[in-house]
Design an enzyme around this catalytic site. Structure first.
Site, mmCIF file in Angstrom:
data_model
loop_
_atom_site.group_PDB
_atom_site.id
_atom_site.type_symbol
_atom_site.label_atom_id
_atom_site.label_comp_id
_atom_site.label_asym_id
_atom_site.label_seq_id
_atom_site.Cartn_x
_atom_site.Cartn_y
_atom_site.Cartn_z
ATOM 1 N N GLU A 155 31.853 95.670 -14.930
ATOM 2 C CA GLU A 155 32.994 94.742 -14.803
ATOM 3 C C GLU A 155 33.996 95.125 -13.716
ATOM 4 O OE1 GLU A 155 34.678 94.471 -18.728
ATOM 5 O OE2 GLU A 155 32.914 93.511 -19.556
ATOM 6 N N GLU A 259 23.977 91.261 -22.430
ATOM 7 C CA GLU A 259 24.873 91.176 -23.594
ATOM 8 C C GLU A 259 24.924 89.751 -24.143
ATOM 9 O OE1 GLU A 259 28.683 93.018 -22.789
ATOM 10 O OE2 GLU A 259 27.760 94.557 -21.530
HETATM 11 C C1 XIL Z 1 32.570 95.329 -26.934
HETATM 12 C C2 XIL Z 1 32.041 95.793 -28.289
HETATM 13 O O1 XIL Z 1 31.086 94.868 -28.730
HETATM 14 C C3 XIL Z 1 33.169 95.907 -29.278
HETATM 15 O O2 XIL Z 1 32.708 96.484 -30.492
HETATM 16 C C4 XIL Z 1 34.306 96.764 -28.704
HETATM 17 O O3 XIL Z 1 35.398 96.767 -29.595
HETATM 18 C C5 XIL Z 1 34.751 96.241 -27.349
HETATM 19 O O4 XIL Z 1 33.624 96.159 -26.485
HETATM 20 N N1 XIL Z 1 31.587 93.691 -22.200
HETATM 21 C C6 XIL Z 1 30.972 94.916 -22.370
HETATM 22 C C7 XIL Z 1 30.805 95.473 -23.729
HETATM 23 O O5 XIL Z 1 30.469 95.483 -21.396
HETATM 24 O O6 XIL Z 1 30.828 96.869 -23.742
HETATM 25 C C8 XIL Z 1 31.859 94.931 -24.672
HETATM 26 O O7 XIL Z 1 31.531 95.393 -25.983
HETATM 27 C C9 XIL Z 1 31.898 93.419 -24.626
HETATM 28 C C10 XIL Z 1 32.234 92.942 -23.239
#
Ligand code: XIL
Length: 369
Positions: A155, A259
């Site tokens: 990101e 994701e």
């Molecule tokens: C999220 C997790 O799912 C949560 O449990 C945590 O509280 C915050 O992070 N982008 C990403 C992930 O790269 O690591 C994030 O995961 C969601 C957004």
């Protein structure tokens, strides 16, 4: 039992187990791309028997939802907490699943001691480079040969394609990407290395990611590809989304859908992509399915997931992994983000660990393809 009966028995048994395998996501998509899930700490250490079976039989790869992130793995300077990550890597080895690494350099969820000294003064550029390299060497080095691919930088782009002003960029400058990718490669030369981001269907972000990969490769970095997080919603433009996959493939990138989830809940305001800093107070009116998802909404989700997988199947040459961000709706982060306390239904398996209708459709689609 004579030879013929026992041979027939064997054939029947192997046919049965073959059909059992192809009736799972991992079985149906085998040979096309990997199907994975992010797992949480409970799922890693003490899942229910049903959850354990689901994780083992439906997915051929896993990734840590949180336990490889800086805040967990490096709680204080010089201290490491590899307990959960070790267990995940062992679990993957035991289940013959590939393990993926998420993530090494990110501005969110950093260890509290990162970026500044105990007196509050900021790290210098040299210190930031030192701690970043040290972090990467320790984490990637520990799992050398056991992590298939790392999200090296996560990101780092704004939606308009400019570089996100993270502490890494502020303190080190633009070459932090190069330093990170080179450190990761040195720590595990066999591991694939990825840049990972959300809202990758946005043209400016897509172009910026491709330029970033090109710049890094020109500097001699190993960059295998780009992870499209894909926290999608019904208003995600799938034409642009598919264009991103094609553009990445044209740039010689492997593509991972890292994701995947599809929230069925309304956004409080605007679409925040997956920027975890976005947070809104609970509003009852924005929690419409707390007693169950409506049939119409389930159908809408089924149709959208089917469209997504049509795209993935069209680009199976470039896509190496499609990874859901969680196993069942009950454990999705979307229940609490961007608004805490809601009931969302973004994943492939429901709260009773049963496949949603679209899962059966995807399996059928994969077999016909
Ligand atoms: C999220 C997790 O799912 C949560 O449990 C945590 O509280 C915050 O992070 N982008 C990403 C992930 O790269 O690591 C994030 O995961 C969601 C957004």
């Amino acid at each position: 039992m004579n030879k013929l009966t026992s041979a027939l028995c064997c054939v029947t048994l192997s046919t049965l187990s073959l059909s059992a395998q192809t009736n799972t996501l991992r079985g149906a998509f085998a040979g096309k791309f990997s199907i994975g899930a992010a797992v949480n700490v409970t799922q890693v250490h003490s899942p229910s028997p049903a959850m354990e079976k689901l994780i083992r039989t439906q997915f051929d790869c896993l990734v840590a939802e949180n336990c490889m992130k800086g805040e967990v793995i490096s709680p204080a300077e010089g201290q490491w907490n590899f307990r959960d990550a070790d267990r995940l890597v062992e679990l993957c080895q035991k289940n013959k699943q590939d393990c993926y690494g998420h993530c090494l350099v990110w501005h969110s969820q950093p260890p509290t001691w990162f970026f500044h000294h105990s007196d509050g003064t900021r790290w210098t550029r040299d210190e930031a480079i030192h701690y970043m390299r040290n972090h990467i060497q320790n984490v990637v080095g520990r799992y050398k040969g056991r992590i298939k691919a790392w999200d090296v930088v996560n990101e780092a782009l704004n939606d308009n394609g400019t570089l996100r002003l993270t502490p890494w960029l502020e303190i080190i400058g633009e070459d932090y990407f190069e330093i990170a990718f080179k450190a990761a490669h040195a720590a595990d030369p066999e591991a694939q290395l990825f840049y990972n981001d959300f809202s990758m269907h946005l043209p400016a972000k897509r172009d910026a990611a491709i330029q970033l990969v090109k710049r890094l490769r020109a500097k001699g970095c190993r960059v295998d590809g780009v992870g499209m997080q894909s926290h999608v919603s019904f208003d995600t433009d799938l034409v642009e989304y598919e264009k991103t996959i094609q553009a990445l493939a044209d740039a010689g990138c492997k593509v991972m859908i890292t994701e995947l989830d599809l929230s069925v809940l309304p956004w409080p305001e605007g679409n925040q992509g997956a920027n975890i800093d976005a947070n809104f107070a609970y509003q009852e009116s924005l929690n419409p399915f707390k007693n169950g998802i409506s049939k119409d909404m389930q159908r809408k989700q089924d149709a959208f997931y089917e469209r997504l997988f049509d795209i993935y199947l069209r680009h199976a040459d470039a896509i190496t992994r499609v990874n859901f961000w969680g196993v069942s709706d009950a454990d999705s982060w979307k229940n609490d983000w961007p608004m805490p306390g809601r009931t969302d239904y973004p994943l492939a398996f429901d709260r009773k660990l049963q496949p949603k209708p679209f899962v059966k459709a995807l399996i059928k689609k994969a077999k016909m393809n």
